[in-house]
Design an enzyme around this catalytic site. Structure first.
Site, PDB file in Angstrom:
ATOM      1  N   ASP A 107      38.955  36.422  46.217  1.00 23.31           N
ATOM      2  CA  ASP A 107      39.938  36.349  44.807  1.00 23.31           C
ATOM      3  C   ASP A 107      39.383  35.134  43.860  1.00 23.31           C
ATOM      4  O   ASP A 107      37.855  34.789  43.764  1.00 23.31           O
ATOM      5  CB  ASP A 107      40.578  34.810  45.739  1.00 23.31           C
ATOM      6  CG  ASP A 107      41.933  34.338  45.829  1.00 23.31           C
ATOM      7  OD1 ASP A 107      42.593  35.516  44.191  1.00 23.31           O
ATOM      8  OD2 ASP A 107      42.594  34.420  46.032  1.00 23.31           O
ATOM      9  N   HIS A 163      41.549  35.965  35.761  1.00 19.41           N
ATOM     10  CA  HIS A 163      42.517  34.903  36.281  1.00 19.41           C
ATOM     11  C   HIS A 163      41.874  35.749  37.954  1.00 19.41           C
ATOM     12  O   HIS A 163      42.260  35.105  38.936  1.00 19.41           O
ATOM     13  CB  HIS A 163      44.120  35.518  37.046  1.00 19.41           C
ATOM     14  CG  HIS A 163      45.087  34.369  35.604  1.00 19.41           C
ATOM     15  ND1 HIS A 163      44.854  33.226  35.703  1.00 19.41           N
ATOM     16  CD2 HIS A 163      44.930  34.706  34.367  1.00 19.41           C
ATOM     17  CE1 HIS A 163      45.005  31.950  34.732  1.00 19.41           C
ATOM     18  NE2 HIS A 163      45.100  33.569  33.488  1.00 19.41           N
TER      19      HIS A 163
END
Length: 452
Positions: A357, A152
């Site tokens: 991110d 993730h």
């Protein structure tokens, strides 16, 4: 249909899952059914097997974790070594041999517990950096089930990952999975480049698979989505009530993040301060509302970012506030998902400016919550995974605080028709490539690989 067995460090301990990974997997399993295995709250020891803590649309189990393991495996190796390294912050990486030993031992012990619980046709889906070696340990126990992995967070550059003393183990760990799922094409390229440079992994011509010794595996990008329809409904339902509570004299600028150094919060606050310095004429009084609940407060780097953010927000307010106007409102506690959805809809601008991110679901949640007839503007970091899909956002380099200021000024003055055009281009992918699409696409790819 084969049973789906999901493993992640966190799982919902009640019926109100938090955001991010936990909420995404909750939505997927609620639709498909299966088993979810995660870490129990730390206790005095790690003895015992899997313990069931809930059932319903899917079953939930926890594995025991001692206080010492939580300190070394979770706070230590996972979040003080792997997390900063994978987010391009080698300067914040801390490493200790006993942290890695705990990380490796926890993965070995969990593998034994999972192997005992598996049925022959189960599909195993392992999530995130806490469990990089888990498939390898399962293979050592002769588990032959389909095993997938999804990361993730970003996959780091070869230079960054080489800072980890154990990085030479990665080819063995990663090749034990049938399918490595990453968020973006950029991550896939970084992973392939790292494996290529090890000299041990070769790219096969057939199907684009890779091979390490006797194992073949695949790497693909699967950008995670959100439950866009549910967010839209929640935003519409709670909007009037929340709007009445959040009264501002001018435009509302919103930020929603965990308190984490990867989110670019210091640069964002500085950028807003630069906007006030150079673009705000005085008659327009924007309010920047930053929601940043504390996370991993026991890790030194997180304590530092909290202090820095407090000081920066105080400095901006001290320079620009008036008797009837406070430019920055800073909320350091959790806010319910329905209230957040309503805030998205009420906001004129959403600042999503991470330094690095994997995806950043706030960007997608913001778009899902908008009123198509009067949408807000998304300002999005070029280093967020979401930037690959959301070309209608205003792009910024989060290290360029003057650039952030200029983007805020542009967003505030943007005409309605341009806001609508930008919203439509982003909403198309947010609503079509949602959380259900993500899960189905990944699992179909995993099944196809194994059948090939």
């Amino acid at each position: 249909m084969s049973r789906l067995v999901v493993i992640s460090n966190r799982l919902p301990k009640d019926d109100a899952p938090a955001g991010g990974l936990v909420f995404a997997l909750h939505e997927l399993l609620s639709e498909r059914g299966g088993i979810w295995i995660g870490a129990d709250d730390p206790s005095d020891d790690n003895r015992g097997g899997l313990k069931q803590i809930g059932s319903g649309e899917y079953d939930r189990f926890v594995f025991p974790l001692s206080h010492a393991e939580h300190e070394k495996y979770y706070l230590g190796y996972a979040n003080s070594a792997l997390w900063p390294t994978f987010h391009s912050r080698r300067d914040l990486m801390r490493h200790r041999a006993d942290w890695f030993a705990a990380y490796y031992d926890v993965n070995s012990r969990i593998a034994t517990l999972i192997a005992e619980a598996l049925e022959s046709d189960d599909i195993v889906w392992i999530h995130d950096y806490h469990f990089l070696p888990l498939a390898s340990k399962l293979r050592d126990l002769k588990v032959s089930n389909k095993i997938g992995f999804f990361l993730h967070i970003p996959f780091p550059s070869t230079t960054d990952i080489s800072a980890l003393p154990e990085h030479t183990m990665l080819p063995e760990w990663l090749s034990a999975y049938d399918l490595l799922g990453l968020q973006t094409k950029r991550d896939v390229a970084a992973c392939r480049e790292y494996l290529r440079q090890t000299g041990e992994v070769e790219l096969l011509i057939s199907g684009g698979r890779l091979q390490w010794r006797h194992r073949t595996f695949a790497i693909n990008s699967f950008p995670i989505g959100v439950d866009a329809v549910a967010i839209s409904k929640a935003a519409q339902s709670a909007h009037a009530e929340v709007a009445a509570q959040v009264k501002t004299a001018g435009p509302l600028i919103l930020g929603v993040d965990r308190l984490d150094y990867s989110k670019g919060l210091i640069q964002r606050v500085e950028g807003f301060g630069r906007y006030l310095d150079f673009y705000n004429s005085g008659d327009l009084r924007p309010t920047y509302l930053q929601i940043a609940p504390v996370s991993r407060g026991d890790v030194t780097a997180y304590q530092d970012i909290r202090q820095q953010l407090d000081e920066m927000a105080g400095s901006v307010n001290g320079s620009h506030a008036d008797l009837d106007w406070t430019p920055i409102r800073y909320v350091r506690r959790n806010v319910s998902r329905d209230v957040i959805a309503a805030l998205y809809r009420h906001a004129d601008i959403c600042l999503v400016t991470p330094l690095a991110d994997g995806m950043n679901l706030v960007a997608k949640e913001f778009i899902a919550a908008q009123d198509p007839e009067d949408p807000g503007v998304l300002i999005l970091s070029q280093f967020a995974g979401a930037a690959e899909q959301m070309e209608g956002a205003l792009p910024v380099n989060p290290f360029d605080t003057d650039g952030i200021a200029a983007a805020i000024a542009k967003a505030i003055s943007m005409p309605l028709e341009e806001r609508k055009d930008r919203y439509r281009s982003q909403a198309q992918s947010v609503f079509s490539e949602d959380i259900a699409w993500w899960g189905q696409t990944y699992l179909h790819r995993l099944m196809d690989l194994h059948a090939a």
